[in-house]
Each structure stands twice: as C-alpha cells, then as structure tokens.
Design a protein around this motif. Structure first.
Motif, PDB file in Angstrom:
ATOM      1  N   ASN A   4       0.834  -1.194   0.000  1.00 27.28           N
ATOM      2  CA  ASN A   4       0.000   0.000   0.000  1.00 27.28           C
ATOM      3  C   ASN A   4       0.870   1.246   0.000  1.00 27.28           C
ATOM      4  OD1 ASN A   4       0.725   0.798   2.584  1.00 27.28           O
ATOM      5  ND2 ASN A   4      -1.237   0.378   3.507  1.00 27.28           N
ATOM      6  N   LEU A  10      -0.640  -5.091   1.760  1.00 29.50           N
ATOM      7  CA  LEU A  10      -2.068  -5.119   1.507  1.00 29.50           C
ATOM      8  C   LEU A  10      -2.319  -6.354   0.653  1.00 29.50           C
ATOM      9  CD1 LEU A  10      -4.527  -3.259   2.083  1.00 29.50           C
ATOM     10  CD2 LEU A  10      -4.138  -2.220  -0.123  1.00 29.50           C
ATOM     11  N   THR A  65      -4.802   1.207   5.517  1.00 30.23           N
ATOM     12  CA  THR A  65      -3.952   1.794   4.485  1.00 30.23           C
ATOM     13  C   THR A  65      -2.845   2.678   5.023  1.00 30.23           C
ATOM     14  OG1 THR A  65      -5.378   3.732   4.233  1.00 30.23           O
ATOM     15  CG2 THR A  65      -5.872   1.808   2.848  1.00 30.23           C
ATOM     16  N   LEU A  90      -2.914   4.248  -4.310  1.00 33.66           N
ATOM     17  CA  LEU A  90      -4.135   3.552  -3.905  1.00 33.66           C
ATOM     18  C   LEU A  90      -4.974   3.188  -5.123  1.00 33.66           C
ATOM     19  CD1 LEU A  90      -5.991   2.551  -1.624  1.00 33.66           C
ATOM     20  CD2 LEU A  90      -7.010   4.841  -1.589  1.00 33.66           C
ATOM     21  N   THR A  93      -3.543   0.327  -7.017  1.00 32.14           N
ATOM     22  CA  THR A  93      -3.752  -0.926  -6.300  1.00 32.14           C
ATOM     23  C   THR A  93      -5.178  -1.436  -6.468  1.00 32.14           C
ATOM     24  OG1 THR A  93      -2.066  -0.353  -4.662  1.00 32.14           O
ATOM     25  CG2 THR A  93      -3.677  -2.017  -4.005  1.00 32.14           C
TER      26      THR A  93
END
Length: 158
Positions: A4, A10, A65, A90, A93
C-alpha cells in the motif's frame, strides 16, 4: 501481495474488499482549486472519499492503508485521501478489483499522470475533472465547468 502507499502489506483480499467498499460507498473526485503558488493560479487535485454513519465504519480504512484522515461531517464520518502520491498508489492498487468505479479510476489516474507545465495541460486536466464529476451523482446539481473557469481566470499572456 501488494504494497500500500505507505509500505504496509495489503493482500489481494484486502485490496479487492477495499475496491468493493469504495465502489459502493465511496467517491473519486477531481477538484479544481485556486492556488497562488501555481503558475496559472489553479491546480487539479484528486480526492478519494468514503462516507459512513459511524466512525468505526471508516476508521478501519485509515488503519488498513495508513493514508488519509477521518473527518466528522454533520451526520456522518468520512475517510478522505487528498495526498496525490498516496491517491495515485491507492488507485493503482484498486484498479484491477474495481467494477463500478473503474472508469473513474482510469480518469483519475490520467489526471494524476498528466503533465502540468502549460496552460493547455491545465485545461486538459480540467476537462478530465469535468468528465470525472459527471460520474458523481451528488455533483450533478452543483457541477462546475472547470475548463471554462480556467479560461476565464487566466491571462492571455500565460
């Protein structure tokens, strides 16, 4: 596993769950802001937001996060990501897992990756911001034409 924005791990399950949560209860927005330190007096910023009634329903996003902040609104709590580097990471991802906001993610990443050197660049980013705002239901009634705002407020000498 994916990393992350702040380097925590993550997992794919977490990334896909987060993408679904943002698909359902989130918004991806582009905001045109006046900024005196910018060459043309404006900047376009991406903002990611999730709104819930109870604080606990968004505080886990911050814990998961490590980015963004929690803000209490009149009737709800919001997790907001405004840092452009974190927002970009973000969105990259979440992109493979998003279903309903995949077009918004694509436009937001295009804005984040767009060069910012000329008035033409800024106007192009503002047009993308206008396109992105059309996806947000709450923005339709108060929608602004950002590209026109830049043209009106910029000097012909820029």
């Amino acid at each position: 596993m994916r990393v992350n924005p702040v380097g925590k791990l993550l997992t794919e399950v977490q990334a896909s769950y987060l993408a679904g949560f943002i698909d359902g209860d989130g918004a991806i927005m582009a905001l045109l802001e006046r900024h005196g330190e910018k060459r043309f007096g404006f900047r376009v910023r991406i903002e990611i937001k999730v709104t819930q009634h109870h604080r606990n329903d968004v505080s886990w996003l911050l814990a998961l996060t490590g980015i963004g902040y929690i803000r209490k609104n009149v009737r709800c709590h919001e997790w907001i990501v405004r840092d452009q580097i974190a927002a970009k990471r973000l969105l990259k991802t979440l992109a493979p897992y998003s279903h309903t906001k995949n077009k918004q993610i694509k436009i937001a990443l295009e804005i984040l990756n767009h060069p910012k050197q000329t008035l033409v660049d800024l106007t192009a980013m503002a047009r993308l911001a206008d396109t992105l705002s059309a996806f947000n239901v709450r923005s339709k009634n108060r929608r602004r034409n950002y590209a026109a705002m830049i043209q009106v407020n910029s000097s012909r000498n820029d």
